[in-house]
Design an enzyme around this catalytic site. Sequence first.
Site, mmCIF file in Angstrom:
data_model
loop_
_atom_site.group_PDB
_atom_site.id
_atom_site.type_symbol
_atom_site.label_atom_id
_atom_site.label_comp_id
_atom_site.label_asym_id
_atom_site.label_seq_id
_atom_site.Cartn_x
_atom_site.Cartn_y
_atom_site.Cartn_z
ATOM 1 N N ARG A 257 89.985 58.227 39.737
ATOM 2 C CA ARG A 257 89.390 58.097 38.518
ATOM 3 C C ARG A 257 90.252 59.043 37.366
ATOM 4 N NH1 ARG A 257 86.636 61.447 34.423
ATOM 5 N NH2 ARG A 257 85.018 60.243 33.275
ATOM 6 N N ASP A 259 90.634 60.924 34.214
ATOM 7 C CA ASP A 259 90.047 61.178 32.968
ATOM 8 C C ASP A 259 90.614 60.965 31.611
ATOM 9 O OD1 ASP A 259 87.659 62.969 31.964
ATOM 10 O OD2 ASP A 259 89.369 64.128 31.221
ATOM 11 N N ALA A 260 89.643 60.522 30.648
ATOM 12 C CA ALA A 260 90.100 60.711 29.089
ATOM 13 C C ALA A 260 91.494 60.177 28.975
ATOM 14 C CB ALA A 260 89.829 61.865 28.657
ATOM 15 N N GLU A 292 88.602 56.425 32.505
ATOM 16 C CA GLU A 292 87.562 56.647 31.340
ATOM 17 C C GLU A 292 88.601 56.286 30.346
ATOM 18 O OE1 GLU A 292 84.982 60.385 29.332
ATOM 19 O OE2 GLU A 292 86.857 60.865 30.714
ATOM 20 N N ASP A 312 79.797 52.575 27.013
ATOM 21 C CA ASP A 312 78.882 51.867 25.933
ATOM 22 C C ASP A 312 77.642 51.210 26.763
ATOM 23 O OD1 ASP A 312 81.022 51.559 24.219
ATOM 24 O OD2 ASP A 312 81.629 49.599 24.321
ATOM 25 N N HIS A 380 78.103 63.357 34.896
ATOM 26 C CA HIS A 380 78.349 64.829 34.533
ATOM 27 C C HIS A 380 78.293 64.917 33.030
ATOM 28 C CE1 HIS A 380 82.553 63.485 34.414
ATOM 29 N NE2 HIS A 380 82.730 64.670 33.503
ATOM 30 N N ASP A 381 79.175 64.096 32.235
ATOM 31 C CA ASP A 381 79.249 64.136 30.904
ATOM 32 C C ASP A 381 78.082 63.847 30.139
ATOM 33 O OD1 ASP A 381 81.791 64.985 30.131
ATOM 34 O OD2 ASP A 381 82.568 62.789 30.182
ATOM 35 N N GLN A 382 77.225 63.013 30.575
ATOM 36 C CA GLN A 382 76.185 62.633 29.891
ATOM 37 C C GLN A 382 74.916 63.438 29.940
ATOM 38 O OE1 GLN A 382 76.947 60.614 27.598
ATOM 39 N NE2 GLN A 382 78.538 59.181 28.493
#
Length: 590
Positions: A257, A259-260, A292, A312, A380-382
């Site tokens: 995955r 990231d950003a 992401e 979203d 983890h972010d949210q």
Amino acid sequence: MPLPTPETWSHGALLLDSGLTRFALWAPDAFHVSVELGDGQSLPMLPQDDGWFVIKAHCPPGTAYQYQIDGELRVPDPASRAQQGDVHGPSLVVDPNAYPWQFTEWAGRPWHEAVIYELHVGALGGFTGVEKHLARLAELGVTAIELMPLAQFPGTRNWGYDGVLPYAPQSSYGTPEQLKHLIDAAHGHGLMVILDVVYNHFGPDGNYLGRYAKGFFRHDQKTPWGDAIDFRRPQVRDFFIDNALMWLLEYRFDGLRFDAVHAIEDPDFLKQMAARIRQQVDAPRHVWLTLENELNQAHLLEEGYDAQWNDDGHNALHVLLTGETEAYYGDFAEQPTQKLARCLSEGFIYQGQRNRHGEPRGEPSGHLPPNAFVLFLQNHDQVGNRAFGERLSQLCSSDALRAATTLLLLSPMVPLLFMGDEGAASEPFLFFTDHHGELAKAVREGRRNEFASFAVFADEEKREHIPDPNAEQTFAASRPSFPDVDAPWPVLYRTLLGLRREYLTEHLPGSRSLGAQVLAEGAVSARWQLNDGSELRIDLNLSAEPVAAELPDPRHRLFDSRQAAAESAPAHRLPPYSALVSLTPAGDDA
């Protein structure tokens, strides 16, 4: 033995045989480089074309080494395969073939089977600690675990996004062999293992590249973390692409995955990386690449990448579940129900529409299959980017959370759980680091200032109560507890994932949306056609009022989030905080 040609050079220490290692460092801004071995030897490295310094030395696996730059600075290998301690200490020569793999025939699992469980390795006790959860997760119905970043970072605790040595698994989590044992054990349980990698920046402590390899960065482009990485340079591209291949080929991860990637300014790099991976991974293996990407660049999901984390979808669901509309949730404050319907029918909500800043965001995505989108209620972010790390179990009603969980686990999108979700964990997941001195102070103050725009933290005194990221207690408080497997929440997850496996999974490839409609504020009805011609329908009501709806024939009801028996729901009314899932066979018009 002659040195390899430049075309075959790769970053770092390459073990050629049991006692001979080739060291290669790209240091175009250095005049002199030597490798200093743990036994006290200092060996001058030979300068080559394009800024490379290379040498072969007789040293076995386990040898500690550092590079000395211009006689004045000792640094770890930026491509270190393992560290003796922290990011500032010696690197170690590693034998990539030392681990005796047990499940050598493992080829992964097809993407339509993916049910992902994101976890933080440190919070679960390191590589050996994670192993203790594998059997439980497989029995729950999870098919893949996703590890937050492992690249060596400063200190012993961190989310992982401050890593500075991308090739070295974090030493406080365990050794490279222990990581391989975890992956091997997961494969034995039928679990894929996905790794979150960070190729958009280096952390603020322990990155010495700016001293001897300024070409890693471009000063004309900035990111939230400083100068952008310069992917125009082949040495830089190869540094990261070879890293991705190391995780997939040497460690046998089943996917990555990224990231950003919206912070990676060079669009060709992402395409080249995907192409290289697809070329070098043998066809029988299932290897999955997810993104992401705040830019919602749908075209990347047709150019080598399998799926994107769908922020979203999460954001629309979060607004409906909690009523929160501050910060980035402001983009979903207006017509959140319509936005959720669009997500369920087309994937991205923002497909070129303007956000709250007046900027267009996203590309059309309605042509993509449902499994091009990873859906989640938490990650983890949210959770961790909240001031106090609260989870949905503290922010919305239990019935509403059950309904949203039903949507998550039975829609054709790829579901992602965050560790603790399956038990409605009450423990927070906080932002934690292990920085010291002025950097610790800057991180602590920066973290608290992030929330100054929130009404509840407008008073500086209130921001002082936000946990200090560097305090050990902040990390300790973020370790989730796990209830007995027969507790209500694990039973719900096991039931839903059992239904997904029995009735949906094999029919998900080739599935397509049949649209979604708004039933009332907070309520939607979404339909998909599966590959056997059957129709999956989910009627969701996240409001406090019952909603009139022409529901499917009771004979086809698969699950009712509010009732023990699926056939118990009334035919023309969707109760408050409920989800009703139906599966109608092809040709059944009753």
